[in-house]
Design an enzyme around this catalytic site. Structure first.
Site, mmCIF file in Angstrom:
data_model
loop_
_atom_site.group_PDB
_atom_site.id
_atom_site.type_symbol
_atom_site.label_atom_id
_atom_site.label_comp_id
_atom_site.label_asym_id
_atom_site.label_seq_id
_atom_site.Cartn_x
_atom_site.Cartn_y
_atom_site.Cartn_z
ATOM 1 N N PHE A 140 0.872 -1.178 0.000
ATOM 2 C CA PHE A 140 0.000 0.000 0.000
ATOM 3 C C PHE A 140 0.903 1.219 0.000
ATOM 4 C CE2 PHE A 140 -2.117 3.659 1.619
ATOM 5 C CZ PHE A 140 -3.305 3.638 0.920
ATOM 6 N N ASP A 225 9.514 2.693 1.628
ATOM 7 C CA ASP A 225 8.375 3.528 1.992
ATOM 8 C C ASP A 225 8.207 3.450 3.510
ATOM 9 O OD1 ASP A 225 5.988 4.722 2.533
ATOM 10 O OD2 ASP A 225 4.927 3.864 0.817
ATOM 11 N N LYS A 254 3.016 11.353 6.976
ATOM 12 C CA LYS A 254 2.262 11.101 8.212
ATOM 13 C C LYS A 254 2.827 11.858 9.430
ATOM 14 C CE LYS A 254 -0.411 7.254 6.673
ATOM 15 N NZ LYS A 254 -0.132 6.098 5.834
HETATM 16 C C1 LIG Z 1 -0.469 6.120 4.318
HETATM 17 C C2 LIG Z 1 0.580 5.568 3.449
HETATM 18 C C3 LIG Z 1 0.863 6.142 2.192
HETATM 19 C C4 LIG Z 1 0.031 7.238 1.571
HETATM 20 O O1 LIG Z 1 0.001 8.396 2.336
HETATM 21 P P1 LIG Z 1 -1.165 9.488 2.070
HETATM 22 O O2 LIG Z 1 -0.746 10.653 2.919
HETATM 23 O O3 LIG Z 1 -2.444 8.851 2.528
HETATM 24 O O4 LIG Z 1 -1.159 9.788 0.614
HETATM 25 C C5 LIG Z 1 1.913 5.623 1.457
HETATM 26 N N1 LIG Z 1 2.649 4.600 1.930
HETATM 27 C C6 LIG Z 1 2.407 4.021 3.126
HETATM 28 C C7 LIG Z 1 3.264 2.903 3.590
HETATM 29 C C8 LIG Z 1 1.345 4.469 3.913
HETATM 30 O O5 LIG Z 1 1.079 3.879 5.085
#
Ligand SMILES: *Cc1c(COP(=O)(O)O)cnc(C)c1O
Length: 400
Positions: A140, A225, A254
């Site tokens: 994700f 990520d 985040k």
């Molecule tokens: C939440 C998340 C994203 C996307 O972040 P948004 O601010 O919602 O666009 C990408 N990668 C990971 C691992 C995430 O948990």
């Protein structure tokens, strides 16, 4: 207005792209949030790890108020006096040479993918339009059309094609599969050190080390990520630190703003981020002084208040206690630091009903996929608060 009235308005006027728990929050402080009826809840989700520093952290709030009053937005047509300091402080904290600021996590991921492709053409020498990027099943990384182009979750893709070409997926946690998937056109391997949305999936021991080695040998960029796992969530600054692995590119978001404001960034070497020339890429809000001031303080709070270390200590305690719960519903408890997934047996009736029951007990969390409950409280949580939570979690997991 009462809970049901807010819900009715939202259902009528807001697109139904989420299925939230029926709790309408109006206030938060630290690990606690309050709903419009005055009920208090322990937040065990932390806005998907965006509020690692706790709700409405006073230092971040102060920085936000001061910067909002002084200068919120310049656009990058002009320079501002916050972005250079954020860039320096972030690079010094993380050991990377350069950063590129964006707003949401998905934008940081898109930026990393663009950087990797351009690096592939300019530095690695891949023929034009041939770049391939490898990702993992169950990933994700956001919701843009390019990012869902390498999602393996049917619901994220259904109805949204045609998709961006140039991606292949391999099983998560399988380093041999990575080595086999690499071709002369491979520019990058994009991986979450722990798959958060995928169900808090922890890869096998030394997976990241092997992946690092394979990427180095094949001259392929390793993109981690860390948007959910980074900034202290797993008890280290980055989840990759647990294996002593330094990716070529890291995306963060985040908790970079402590939940106040969308701020994300890509971290990499000069070799990689140096491929961008003026005009190649950008964002009206990316690198704005309000976001930069908030992020600078959010990072200071993480480090100076010992939140990374606290996540490790409290995470060990929470994990140990969860693993000792003798519930017939529990299949596995896994995770690292304060990112923990409790996977339930298929016969348990789904994770949602446990999240609903925990809400009635005063604890907010969310199911991820049908059978996993994710526990990710703010990193400011104490042992006493965890005992309070565990009493309720134990009770709910023992229900029939
Ligand atoms: C939440 C998340 C994203 C996307 O972040 P948004 O601010 O919602 O666009 C990408 N990668 C990971 C691992 C995430 O948990």
């Amino acid at each position: 207005m009462k809970t049901q009235e807010y819900i009715a308005l939202e259902e009528r006027y807001n697109a139904r792209n989420y299925k939230p728990l029926d709790v309408v929050l109006e206030r938060g402080q630290g690990i606690w949030v309050w709903d419009v009826e005055g009920n208090r809840y322990l937040d065990f989700l932390s806005a998907y790890s965006a509020v690692n520093q706790g709700h409405a952290h006073p230092r971040i709030l102060q920085a936000m108020i001061e910067q909002a009053a002084r200068l919120p937005l310049t656009s990058r047509a002009f320079r501002n006096d916050q972005l250079p300091l954020l860039a320096q402080e972030l690079c010094e904290l993380t050991g990377y040479e350069m950063m590129l600021p964006m707003n949401t996590g998905a934008e940081a991921v898109e930026t990393a993918l663009k950087a990797a492709r351009k690096w592939g053409y300019q530095v690695k020498g891949v023929p034009e339009s041939k770049a391939e990027i490898i990702a993992c099943e169950g990933n994700f990384q956001g919701r843009t059309i390019t990012i869902i182009s390498f999602s393996t979750e049917p619901q994220y893709r259904e109805g949204f094609g045609p998709f961006t070409p140039g991606f292949v997926t391999i099983p998560y946690g399988d380093a041999d599969a990575l080595e086999q998937a690499i071709t002369p056109h491979t520019v990058a391997f994009s991986v979450e050190p722990i798959q958060g949305e995928g169900g808090v999936i922890v890869p096998p021991e030394s997976y990241l080390r092997r992946v690092r080695d394979i990427c180095t040998r094949h001259n392929v960029l390793l993109i981690a990520d860390e948007i959910q796992t980074g900034l202290g969530r797993t008890g280290r600054l980055f989840a990759c630190d647990w294996e002593g692995v330094k990716p070529d590119v890291v995306t963060i978001g985040k908790a970079l703003s402590g939940g106040f404001y969308p701020v994300s960034a890509v971290l990499a070497s000069r070799d990689v981020l140096g491929v961008f020339r003026p005009g190649d890429h950008g964002s009206t809000f990316g690198g704005n002084p309000l976001g930069a001031a908030v992020a600078r303080t959010a990072l200071k709070v993480l480090v100076e208040e010992g939140l990374i270390e606290n996540a490790r200590l409290q995470g060990e305690y929470l994990m140990g206690r969860l693993q000792r719960i003798e519930s017939p519903h529990i299949k596995q408890v896994r995770g690292r630091g304060l990112l923990i997934g409790v996977e339930l047996h298929a016969e348990a009736g789904g994770a949602r009903r446990f999240a609903e029951a925990l809400k009635r007990e005063g604890l907010l969390c969310k199911e991820t996929h049908e059978t996993v409950i994710r526990f990710a409280p703010p990193l400011v949580i104490t042992r006493d608060d965890l005992d309070w939570a565990l009493e309720r979690i134990e009770r709910v997991l023992m229900m029939p």
